[in-house]
Scaffold this motif. Sequence first.
Motif, short mmCIF file in Angstrom:
data_model
loop_
_atom_site.label_atom_id
_atom_site.label_comp_id
_atom_site.label_asym_id
_atom_site.label_seq_id
_atom_site.Cartn_x
_atom_site.Cartn_y
_atom_site.Cartn_z
N LYS A 1 16.69 48.75 103.94
CA LYS A 1 16.75 47.29 104.03
C LYS A 1 16.96 46.69 102.66
N GLY B 1 9.12 41.55 99.34
CA GLY B 1 9.29 42.64 100.31
C GLY B 1 9.75 42.16 101.67
N GLU C 1 12.69 40.97 104.20
CA GLU C 1 14.12 41.21 104.33
C GLU C 1 14.90 39.92 104.09
N ASP D 1 12.57 52.17 104.34
CA ASP D 1 11.32 51.80 105.01
C ASP D 1 10.81 52.83 106.00
N GLU D 2 11.45 54.01 106.03
CA GLU D 2 10.96 55.10 106.88
C GLU D 2 11.11 56.40 106.11
N GLN E 1 3.85 47.20 101.66
CA GLN E 1 4.72 47.43 102.82
C GLN E 1 4.97 48.92 103.05
N PHE F 1 7.09 50.72 101.34
CA PHE F 1 8.52 51.00 101.15
C PHE F 1 8.74 51.90 99.94
#
Length: 660
Positions: free
Chosen positions: A452, A458, A460, A472-473, A500, A502
């Motif tokens: 993202k 943080g 989007e 983000d994963e 978050q 991230f």
Amino acid sequence: MTQSPGQGQALDNLLTESRTFPPSDEFAAQANAQPALYEEAKADREAFWAKQAERLHWDTKWTQVLDWSDAPFAKWFVGGKLNVAYNCVDRHVESGHGDQVAIHWEGEPGDSRAITYGELQREVSKAANALTSLGIGAEDRVAIYMPMIPEAIFAMLACARVGAMHSVVFGGFSAEALRTRIEDSACRLVITTDGQYRRGTPAPLKPAVDEAVAGAPSVEKVIVVKRTDTEVAWMDKDVWWHELVDSQSDQHTPEAFDAEHPLFILYTSGTTGKPKGILHTSGGYLTQASYTQHHVFDLKPDTDVYWCTADIGWVTGHSYIVYGPLSNRVTQVVYEGTPNTPHEGRHWEIVQKYGVSIYYTAPTLIRTFMKWGAEIPAKFDLSSLRVLGSVGEPINPEAWIWYRENVGGGKAPIVDTWWQTETGAIMISPLPGVVSTKPGSAQRPLPGIGAKVVNDEGVEVPHGGGGYLVLDEPWPSMLRGIWGDEERYRETYWSRFAEQGFYFAGDGAKYDDDGDIWLLGRVDDVMNVSGHRISTTEVESALVSHPTVAEAAVVGASDATTGQGIVAFVILRGGAGSDAGGADAIKRLRDHVAKEIGPIAKPRQIMVVPELPKTRSGKIMRRLLRDVAENRAVGDVTTLADSSVMDLISAGLQSGKSED
Ligand code: WTA
């Protein structure tokens, strides 16, 4: 061309690009990737990755796809066991492809060698037996400091086969750079050559190893491949490859290792401080390398001839010369030398000779080809090329178009692949045959990948907005840490958006109106002009879109009025004409940028230079150009590919023709 308001954005979105190139129906119909892949991954990400892992041979199947409970330390394919080298070599022989050429190796002086999978299996087995004979086994570290010769690939695979970790150090690095890397991970063995070819002449390599090893007590042995027949000093620890390896049995039974068994360390330099030893492991890494090789390059093992021009000293060489291609049973070209030895058409001559169908290179090289002129590739038959790739830097739209037209015959899809040493494999790229490509944009995360663009908080950013690229994963080929420095790992990648969870890649990026991702360069390079945060990439792209400019580097230099002023360094194209560097021409370039982006991005100053300072992997070192732009003494140049470049630039400037 539009200009955004700028206020409140992490990074302004200034340049727009409206050209798109849909895939041909023929390409789309035969493509490995089909649109359903995106849906499939979205529906169940872990099931999707489990299916991709099935591309490999597992001696023991995993019990859990992902364990993220100890974040940011991931475990993928928990409980699974495999041998990475077996997956890249033996299984292809066992499936009846022992006679298929794995590597068409092309030496710089013109010697060549075709290595089949059967031969590769024997060579890797002998090298693995040699490692075992020296007592090298699971988790030992082996430094590989070699030019692009087949033995470098044999050595990497032999390490993987016995479970040792390789740490490949680019052959252009100095003795001191090699020593610090050997020391950091306490390598027990170094594999090197007597010398290497550099622009047509043999240059010694081993003296650097001798110097490094003298200061690195962990090293017990040095294996030396004879490549240039250069005379070398012989040390107690030295042993010739041809004496040690060639006498070994060519039979070797690979052992299965845990999916999280370490595979390699690769050092990458940070902006400051000592290089970071990026750690990668086995099952997840190979899964993603293999999956991306197949889908992003549309690789057909029975018919394609693939060529990635990277050096094995960089991650691109690891993932897209060794592990991705070989796990997919590719036939590939490996070239030892520089692109202009003995002439500027060398790459195209090689494409023609082997019928290369997939070609993967870096923007810096594409812009160099532009500078040399389109008439050079035009002399060769490049009609075999059907997919082109780019990696390492943002590719400016004009360079992209040049590549498409002059290399890709106006039809081969271009995949602009964004990833990092840390990500291990491609993360963001169009899928050829599925996505309509856009010059300059890496476009969208691959199926199975989460990426993202977010603002300072943080959150989007909307379409049309700019900010920071985050992941983000967790993903299978993600780094598992920095060797010996857990704290630095957390701090460097996971602290910026800790809340978050991230991963922060360090790159600026934006969404266009379609939601496609554009990479805007490292955030450390962002310029701030009158409160507008402007990416160096966009101004560079605007400059390169002018017909006289082959390459541009842009930096922000402090400015009493605007905070920072934009200073541009440009290299002119071959055939740009003798007045292209004159005052009128410079003014036209400034106006061109104003027209393309807006008056805010008009460079304060443009300097015509013969070369730009680049790292050995081809990235522009803007830090040094900032020193020049701010009239400071130029800082540390040790990671420059050619340190005389800065002298050239300074000398050109003193001759005083640069400003308008
Ligand atoms: C940059 C190379 C724009 C980016 C595989 C990233 C890119 C860094 C692209 C990693 C691309 C790489 N478009 N920028 N397609 N690919 N980069 O570790 O800044 O040598 O963070 O890995 O290169 O460089 P590295």
